[in-house]
Design a protein around this motif. Structure first.
Motif, short mmCIF file in Angstrom:
data_model
loop_
_atom_site.label_atom_id
_atom_site.label_comp_id
_atom_site.label_asym_id
_atom_site.label_seq_id
_atom_site.Cartn_x
_atom_site.Cartn_y
_atom_site.Cartn_z
N VAL A 1 0.85 -1.19 0.00
CA VAL A 1 0.00 0.00 0.00
C VAL A 1 0.88 1.24 0.00
N GLY A 2 0.61 2.16 -0.93
CA GLY A 2 1.43 3.36 -1.02
C GLY A 2 0.63 4.53 -1.56
N PRO A 3 1.30 5.61 -1.90
CA PRO A 3 0.62 6.81 -2.42
C PRO A 3 -0.13 6.50 -3.72
N ILE A 4 -1.16 7.28 -4.00
CA ILE A 4 -1.94 7.11 -5.23
C ILE A 4 -1.11 7.52 -6.44
N ARG A 5 -1.13 6.68 -7.47
CA ARG A 5 -0.43 7.01 -8.70
C ARG A 5 -1.14 8.16 -9.41
N PRO A 6 -0.41 9.03 -10.08
CA PRO A 6 -1.03 10.20 -10.74
C PRO A 6 -1.70 9.87 -12.06
N ASP A 7 -2.43 8.74 -12.10
CA ASP A 7 -3.16 8.36 -13.31
C ASP A 7 -4.63 8.72 -13.14
N ASP A 8 -5.41 8.44 -14.14
CA ASP A 8 -6.84 8.65 -14.07
C ASP A 8 -7.42 7.73 -13.00
N LEU A 9 -8.10 8.32 -12.01
CA LEU A 9 -8.61 7.53 -10.90
C LEU A 9 -9.67 6.53 -11.35
N ASN A 10 -10.27 6.75 -12.50
CA ASN A 10 -11.32 5.87 -12.96
C ASN A 10 -10.80 4.70 -13.80
N THR A 11 -9.49 4.58 -13.90
CA THR A 11 -8.91 3.47 -14.63
C THR A 11 -9.32 2.14 -13.99
N LYS A 12 -9.72 1.17 -14.81
CA LYS A 12 -10.14 -0.12 -14.29
C LYS A 12 -8.98 -0.86 -13.63
N LYS A 13 -9.34 -1.81 -12.82
CA LYS A 13 -8.40 -2.69 -12.13
C LYS A 13 -7.43 -1.91 -11.26
N ARG A 14 -7.97 -0.93 -10.54
CA ARG A 14 -7.18 -0.24 -9.51
C ARG A 14 -7.88 -0.47 -8.18
N VAL A 15 -7.10 -0.67 -7.15
CA VAL A 15 -7.64 -0.94 -5.82
C VAL A 15 -7.10 0.10 -4.86
N PHE A 16 -8.00 0.70 -4.10
CA PHE A 16 -7.62 1.76 -3.16
C PHE A 16 -7.74 1.28 -1.72
N SER A 17 -7.02 1.95 -0.85
CA SER A 17 -7.00 1.58 0.56
C SER A 17 -7.36 2.80 1.41
N GLY A 18 -8.27 2.58 2.37
CA GLY A 18 -8.63 3.67 3.29
C GLY A 18 -9.61 4.65 2.68
N GLY A 19 -9.36 5.95 2.92
CA GLY A 19 -10.26 6.98 2.43
C GLY A 19 -11.43 7.20 3.36
N ASP A 20 -12.37 8.03 2.91
CA ASP A 20 -13.57 8.33 3.69
C ASP A 20 -14.74 8.49 2.74
N HIS A 21 -15.94 8.59 3.31
CA HIS A 21 -17.14 8.57 2.47
C HIS A 21 -17.20 9.78 1.52
#
Length: 511
Positions: free
Chosen positions: A330-350
């Motif tokens: 788990v690390g920083p978000i890559r500066p790509d399009d967040l809507n790119t398929k097959k990406r998995v995110f960790s944490g965040g809030d509503h």
């Protein structure tokens, strides 16, 4: 005080209160009678008329829902009971003995799926399991496996009330807590009944184990520590589960069909789970794709979030990170399009996740099984709509239908008492017998939703906070993607039919 100590037999003591009428075969294996057991369900009519239904508390128009969000554990992933509960119980007792130094007698304890019920409160001061209503009025009190009643109950709890004090009370909110509920009751019963343990004011002294002193509070903390250890630190529960997925996880071909139906209908889909990536990937691969094709299941979701940390997800701003699918780090978000398929995110809030989905908060329906973490905190802190998954529901509905005569009798007795309270003394024994028979139909600790006719804390909170509820998220398949859920008309007391009219409808025979 506990009853007189005798020779202790855990299995005999545990099963002594089972209603023999519901298990008439002496050779029947009680360990297979959990809330989702095929064995216990096979004795009932498959066409009960209520199975697969979604129940409505609040108006909900699915046509206005643009995103369906899902929890994983006990929502998309239905664990098989009682096998999974038995696993949690066995791992907990083993860890208590080997890791926490508890008396080896604990290893002899046996799991009975008819004992624990979700939603009970554990009182750390007196070591009791409490079933209460929304105001803390005690509906049932169990010490070990012994019911506490009458003057003993009133001496412990003046006015039969225990307020929700987080320092004193722990609420068994989730299905993961079933094993915890049972292990606490089992150990308390063992220590109370076995001569090796000397009773103290708030616990025991283990005379076989260096006179170790154990209070009710210490026992709870040790069990809680152990539960966290096998779930999180050692991940032993997860590791055993993934080694035999067919035994512990229910696979339903309707799940991929449901998600496909939502996508074809123009809805977005969200997976939001507190589980970490490695476990989520294995479970979802098993449920949604060939086990060898790991990662293909991500196509079913527009957004996948692990390590959700609910309920904090709904109450605090948390940093959103990204999972590297090659290394699982788990690390920083890559500066790509967040809507790119097959990406998995960790944490965040509503707030962050709602923006990423590109919808408004009321346009999200979140489906989860945790009444507090998935529903109450969600509805208190944001405008997401909620569907509560209650896996015990089919069992509860079936027992209610089988107990229809008892329920009618209970209503008759209560209606008589509402008109003539002086009859309480004469009717008390009949009333208590009716309540006891009704409760035992659900299990040794009664119903999740009621004690007799009185709503439990769980039942009242579900009614207040969940928009809709059902036994399985798969039941969404039974409804149109544009279905409108309308709650039944709720009448205030002054809006109900006149008592005389009601009397004639029920046709009560006071004799």
């Amino acid at each position: 005080m506990p009853p007189t100590k005798t020779d202790f037999s855990p299995e005999k003591e545990l099963l002594q209160d089972v209603d023999s009428d519901r298990f008439d075969s002496p050779d029947r294996d009680l360990s297979q009678a959990g809330y989702d057991s095929d064995d216990i369900m096979s004795d009932r009519s498959e066409d009960c008329g209520m199975r697969g239904q979604i129940y409505t508390n609040k108006f909900l128009n699915l046509k206005k829902i643009k995103c369906f969000g899902f929890d994983m554990d006990y929502t998309l992933c239905e664990y098989i009971s009682p096998e999974y509960d038995q696993l949690g119980f066995d791992l907990t007792k083993s860890s208590l003995v080997k890791r926490m130094g508890y008396n080896t007698r604990v290893m002899d304890l046996q799991y009975n799926p008819r004992f624990p019920v979700r939603g009970m409160w554990f009182d750390k001061e007196f070591g009791n399991l409490l079933k209460v209503d929304q105001f803390g009025k005690i509906l049932d009190c169990i010490h070990g496996f012994r019911k506490v009643r009458g003057e003993e109950l009133r001496s412990l709890y003046p006015h039969k009330i225990q307020r929700k004090d987080d320092n004193r009370v722990f609420v068994m909110n989730t299905l993961f807590n079933l094993a915890e509920t049972h292990i606490l009751a089992s150990i308390i019963h063992l220590f109370d009944m076995c001569d090796a343990f000397k009773q103290t004011e708030n616990g025991w002294i283990d005379t076989e184990n260096n006179n170790r002193e154990i209070s009710y509070r210490q026992l709870f903390e040790d069990v809680r520590n152990t539960i966290d250890y096998i779930h999180v630190e050692s991940m032993e529960l997860k590791r055993v589960t993934v080694k035999d997925l067919a035994r512990y996880v229910k696979k339903d071909d309707r799940l991929p069909a449901l998600l496909t139906q939502l996508k074809k209908g123009g809805r977005k889909t969200l997976l939001l789970t507190n589980s970490d990536w490695w476990y989520t990937n294995i479970i979802m691969s098993y449920l949604l794709s060939d086990y060898s094709n790991k990662g293909e299941w991500l196509e079913y979701f527009d957004l996948t979030v692990v390590d959700g940390r609910k309920p904090k997800f709904f109450t605090k701003e948390c940093e959103l990170k990204e999972v590297d699918l090659e290394t699982s780090e788990v690390g920083p978000i890559r500066p790509d399009d967040l809507n790119t398929k097959k990406r998995v995110f960790s944490g965040g809030d509503h707030g962050t996740i709602t923006k990423m989905l590109g919808v408004d908060e009321p346009e999200i329906l979140y489906c989860g099984d945790h009444l507090y973490g998935d529903v109450i905190k969600c509805r208190k802190e944001c405008e997401w709509r909620t569907l509560l998954v209650v896996p015990e529901l089919d069992h509860e509905v079936n027992v209610s239908m089988e107990s229809e005569t008892l329920i009618q009798e209970l209503h008759k007795l209560e209606n008589i008492l509402s008109k003539d309270a002086q009859q309480f003394v004469q009717l008390r024994e009949t009333l208590m017998s009716c309540v006891s028979k009704l409760d035992k139909g659900y299990g040794q600790s009664g119903s999740l939703f009621r004690a007799g006719s009185r709503l439990t804390y769980f039942g009242s909170q579900m009614l207040i906070w969940a928009d809709v509820y059902t036994g399985s998220v798969i039941n969404l398949c039974n409804y149109s993607i544009d279905h409108v859920f309308r709650p039944p008309l709720m009448l205030l007391p002054h809006e109900t039919p006149a008592q005389g009219s009601l009397q004639s409808q029920i046709s009560i025979d006071a004799q």
